[in-house]
Design a protein around this motif. Structure first.
Motif, PDB file in Angstrom:
ATOM      1  N   LEU A  88       0.829  -1.203   0.000  1.00 21.20           N
ATOM      2  CA  LEU A  88       0.000   0.000   0.000  1.00 21.20           C
ATOM      3  C   LEU A  88       0.865   1.255   0.000  1.00 21.20           C
ATOM      4  N   GLY A  89       1.914   1.247   0.833  1.00 26.70           N
ATOM      5  CA  GLY A  89       2.803   2.399   0.892  1.00 26.70           C
ATOM      6  C   GLY A  89       3.473   2.677  -0.436  1.00 26.70           C
ATOM      7  N   ALA A  90       3.922   1.626  -1.126  1.00 29.08           N
ATOM      8  CA  ALA A  90       4.562   1.792  -2.427  1.00 29.08           C
ATOM      9  C   ALA A  90       3.573   2.349  -3.450  1.00 29.08           C
ATOM     10  N   HIS A  91       2.322   1.884  -3.375  1.00 28.66           N
ATOM     11  CA  HIS A  91       1.290   2.409  -4.269  1.00 28.66           C
ATOM     12  C   HIS A  91       1.067   3.902  -4.021  1.00 28.66           C
ATOM     13  N   LEU A  92       1.062   4.297  -2.760  1.00 28.72           N
ATOM     14  CA  LEU A  92       0.797   5.692  -2.411  1.00 28.72           C
ATOM     15  C   LEU A  92       1.951   6.602  -2.812  1.00 28.72           C
ATOM     16  N   THR A  93       3.178   6.190  -2.537  1.00 26.23           N
ATOM     17  CA  THR A  93       4.311   7.054  -2.900  1.00 26.23           C
ATOM     18  C   THR A  93       4.429   7.180  -4.419  1.00 26.23           C
ATOM     19  N   ALA A  94       4.081   6.122  -5.145  1.00 23.52           N
ATOM     20  CA  ALA A  94       4.098   6.200  -6.605  1.00 23.52           C
ATOM     21  C   ALA A  94       3.057   7.191  -7.114  1.00 23.52           C
ATOM     22  N   ALA A  95       1.994   7.399  -6.324  1.00 23.24           N
ATOM     23  CA  ALA A  95       0.935   8.338  -6.697  1.00 23.24           C
ATOM     24  C   ALA A  95       1.217   9.748  -6.191  1.00 23.24           C
ATOM     25  N   GLY A  96       2.369   9.958  -5.558  1.00 19.88           N
ATOM     26  CA  GLY A  96       2.746  11.292  -5.117  1.00 19.88           C
ATOM     27  C   GLY A  96       2.517  11.591  -3.652  1.00 19.88           C
ATOM     28  N   HIS A  97       2.055  10.618  -2.901  1.00 19.74           N
ATOM     29  CA  HIS A  97       1.848  10.830  -1.468  1.00 19.74           C
ATOM     30  C   HIS A  97       3.149  10.650  -0.705  1.00 19.74           C
ATOM     31  N   ARG A  98       3.213  11.259   0.473  1.00 21.35           N
ATOM     32  CA  ARG A  98       4.303  11.002   1.414  1.00 21.35           C
ATOM     33  C   ARG A  98       3.725  10.209   2.570  1.00 21.35           C
ATOM     34  N   VAL A  99       4.318   9.063   2.845  1.00 20.49           N
ATOM     35  CA  VAL A  99       3.728   8.085   3.761  1.00 20.49           C
ATOM     36  C   VAL A  99       4.626   7.853   4.969  1.00 20.49           C
ATOM     37  N   ALA A 100       4.039   7.943   6.156  1.00 20.15           N
ATOM     38  CA  ALA A 100       4.740   7.583   7.386  1.00 20.15           C
ATOM     39  C   ALA A 100       4.089   6.343   7.968  1.00 20.15           C
ATOM     40  N   VAL A 101       4.905   5.371   8.330  1.00 19.42           N
ATOM     41  CA  VAL A 101       4.412   4.131   8.928  1.00 19.42           C
ATOM     42  C   VAL A 101       4.889   4.080  10.370  1.00 19.42           C
ATOM     43  N   LEU A 102       3.955   4.050  11.295  1.00 20.59           N
ATOM     44  CA  LEU A 102       4.271   3.888  12.712  1.00 20.59           C
ATOM     45  C   LEU A 102       3.909   2.456  13.076  1.00 20.59           C
ATOM     46  N   ALA A 103       4.909   1.611  13.105  1.00 22.47           N
ATOM     47  CA  ALA A 103       4.700   0.186  13.298  1.00 22.47           C
ATOM     48  C   ALA A 103       5.008  -0.177  14.736  1.00 22.47           C
ATOM     49  N   VAL A 104       3.994  -0.613  15.457  1.00 18.94           N
ATOM     50  CA  VAL A 104       4.159  -0.929  16.871  1.00 18.94           C
ATOM     51  C   VAL A 104       4.461  -2.407  17.017  1.00 18.94           C
ATOM     52  N   ASP A 105       5.693  -2.700  17.460  1.00 15.60           N
ATOM     53  CA  ASP A 105       6.145  -4.085  17.620  1.00 15.60           C
ATOM     54  C   ASP A 105       5.925  -4.562  19.046  1.00 15.60           C
ATOM     55  N   PRO A 106       5.756  -5.881  19.234  1.00 11.98           N
ATOM     56  CA  PRO A 106       5.767  -6.420  20.594  1.00 11.98           C
ATOM     57  C   PRO A 106       7.087  -6.089  21.274  1.00 11.98           C
ATOM     58  N   SER A 107       7.046  -5.906  22.571  1.00 16.27           N
ATOM     59  CA  SER A 107       8.255  -5.565  23.322  1.00 16.27           C
ATOM     60  C   SER A 107       8.888  -6.789  23.947  1.00 16.27           C
ATOM     61  N   SER A 108      10.211  -6.812  23.945  1.00 14.08           N
ATOM     62  CA  SER A 108      10.928  -7.839  24.670  1.00 14.08           C
ATOM     63  C   SER A 108      10.732  -7.629  26.170  1.00 14.08           C
ATOM     64  N   PRO A 109      10.378  -8.656  26.928  1.00 16.89           N
ATOM     65  CA  PRO A 109      10.202  -8.497  28.368  1.00 16.89           C
ATOM     66  C   PRO A 109      11.507  -8.196  29.088  1.00 16.89           C
ATOM     67  N   LYS A 110      12.645  -8.469  28.424  1.00 14.43           N
ATOM     68  CA  LYS A 110      13.940  -8.234  29.064  1.00 14.43           C
ATOM     69  C   LYS A 110      14.469  -6.828  28.786  1.00 14.43           C
ATOM     70  N   SER A 111      14.557  -6.473  27.502  1.00 20.98           N
ATOM     71  CA  SER A 111      15.153  -5.183  27.157  1.00 20.98           C
ATOM     72  C   SER A 111      14.133  -4.094  26.942  1.00 20.98           C
ATOM     73  N   GLY A 112      12.850  -4.484  26.674  1.00 22.67           N
ATOM     74  CA  GLY A 112      11.828  -3.502  26.362  1.00 22.67           C
ATOM     75  C   GLY A 112      11.855  -3.075  24.917  1.00 22.67           C
ATOM     76  N   GLY A 113      12.768  -3.609  24.118  1.00 25.57           N
ATOM     77  CA  GLY A 113      12.897  -3.215  22.724  1.00 25.57           C
ATOM     78  C   GLY A 113      11.978  -3.995  21.806  1.00 25.57           C
ATOM     79  N   SER A 114      11.863  -3.502  20.560  1.00 27.16           N
ATOM     80  CA  SER A 114      11.026  -4.164  19.573  1.00 27.16           C
ATOM     81  C   SER A 114      11.606  -5.532  19.223  1.00 27.16           C
ATOM     82  N   ILE A 115      10.710  -6.474  18.920  1.00 26.26           N
ATOM     83  CA  ILE A 115      11.125  -7.835  18.616  1.00 26.26           C
ATOM     84  C   ILE A 115      11.203  -8.070  17.102  1.00 26.26           C
ATOM     85  N   LEU A 116      10.208  -7.583  16.361  1.00 26.50           N
ATOM     86  CA  LEU A 116      10.083  -7.989  14.969  1.00 26.50           C
ATOM     87  C   LEU A 116      10.908  -7.153  13.999  1.00 26.50           C
TER      88      LEU A 116
END
Length: 345
Positions: A88-116
């Motif tokens: 979808l993002g590639a389709h939108l940028t090809a059409a002239g849009h500027r796209v921001a993706v805020l992807a919320v990943d599961p957190s590691s229980p040890k470090s608190g960082g994103s997993i995926l």
């Protein structure tokens, strides 16, 4: 523009907060990726000293926000959210849009960082100069939505991104959480995984504005079409036909791009419909108030935990609750009474 990367947070010890805000605001307005990343790091920070700086920055950016199309996407793990978002993002940028993706990943229980790590799962979009991807750990936040996703959206809007895609981990209360911060909520469904409608609760059907059955290609094409037809029939019963907007059920193959343009057209049609009816204005206002009280609750709890006057009482009450000698409700009342001195009637 440079490729996407995660910059270090700005060093606020060497210069006044106002100077930091000025520099970040100027960088964001010019579309500088480092400034955008630093600003999101700032608004996501849990450090008390960062709060006033983040508030000042967001206040400065507010006049530049509010025009982007905010789209939330959710679905169970394995439905292909990242693959679809990249298509979808590639389709939108090809059409002239500027796209921001805020992807919320599961957190590691040890470090608190994103997993995926969504940047590795969206390599084509990550390299697109008209796109910006920011993976953030959910941090245990309810619904798999990062605690500062709303503020991050404002930063991206101020930077000139006109479509904001919010991807959640798709578990628990994620549908409710993301639907409460976007203009259009998309639920992704997977055909060929058993009874497609059995596990869909009525509440989710009432929340979604657009339904998309993914992986509609190869041997799964017919199953996807049947699932879409079944869901369309179910929606007629559950949601009636009198509403201003009737949620469509679409099929898509992110692998070959089939159906992506139709999905975007439905998203655009939905936003046009709710804008014309005045629903978008009301929705945005309600979301602002919900954000206000959500932040009040969050910060009240943080300050309650950090109050040195209550540390001994907290420890004693927690011990009594653990031993079963005191109910959690009674302990909460005692803690709140101690934290809130009685004033004049």
């Amino acid at each position: 523009m440079a490729a996407n990367h995660d910059p270090d947070p700005p060093d606020r010890g060497a210069e006044p907060a106002g100077t930091v805000v000025d520099a970040l605001a100027a960088g964001i307005e010019s579309g500088d990726r480092a400034a955008i990343g630093q600003a999101i790091t700032l608004v996501e920070s849990r450090r008390r000293e960062d709060e006033p700086v983040a508030h000042d920055l967001l206040q400065r950016l507010l006049p530049l926000t509010g025009t982007a199309h905010r789209v939330g996407l959710s679905g169970v793990p394995g439905v292909g959210k990242s693959t679809f978002i990249e298509a979808l993002g590639a389709h939108l940028t090809a059409a002239g849009h500027r796209v921001a993706v805020l992807a919320v990943d599961p957190s590691s229980p040890k470090s608190g960082g994103s997993i995926l790590g969504d940047k590795t799962r969206m390599p084509r979009l990550a390299a697109d100069p008209q796109a910006f991807i920011r993976p953030s750990p959910s941090g245990g936040a309810l619904g798999g939505v990062a605690r500062r996703t709303r503020e991050s959206m404002l930063v991206c809007e101020a930077a000139g991104f006109d479509v904001i895609l919010v991807e959640t981990v798709g578990t628990g209360q994620s549908e409710v959480a993301v639907a409460g911060m976007v203009d259009t909520f998309v639920l992704l469904l997977l055909a060929g995984a058993g009874d497609e409608l059995q596990g869909i609760k009525k509440g989710v059907l009432e929340l979604a504005d657009v339904f998309v059955v993914t992986k509609a290609d190869g041997d799964n094409r017919e199953r996807a079409a049947r699932a879409a037809a079944d869901l369309t029939g179910a929606l007629r019963i559950l949601r009636g036909t009198g509403a201003t907007w009737q949620p469509p059920v679409l099929t898509v193959s992110a692998r070959d791009g089939t159906g992506v343009a139709e999905v975007w057209q439905s998203l655009a049609d939905h936003r046009h419909t709710i804008t014309a009816s005045g629903e978008l204005t009301k929705k945005r206002r309600d979301q602002q108030l919900a954000t206000l009280w959500g932040l009040v609750e969050e910060r009240a709890i943080e300050r309650l935990r950090a109050d040195p006057r209550l540390q001994r009482l907290r420890a004693n009450l927690e011990l009594e609750v653990e031993r079963g000698n005191l109910s959690p409700g009674a302990a909460a009342e005692r803690l709140l009474e101690a934290a809130t001195p009685l004033g004049p009637d």
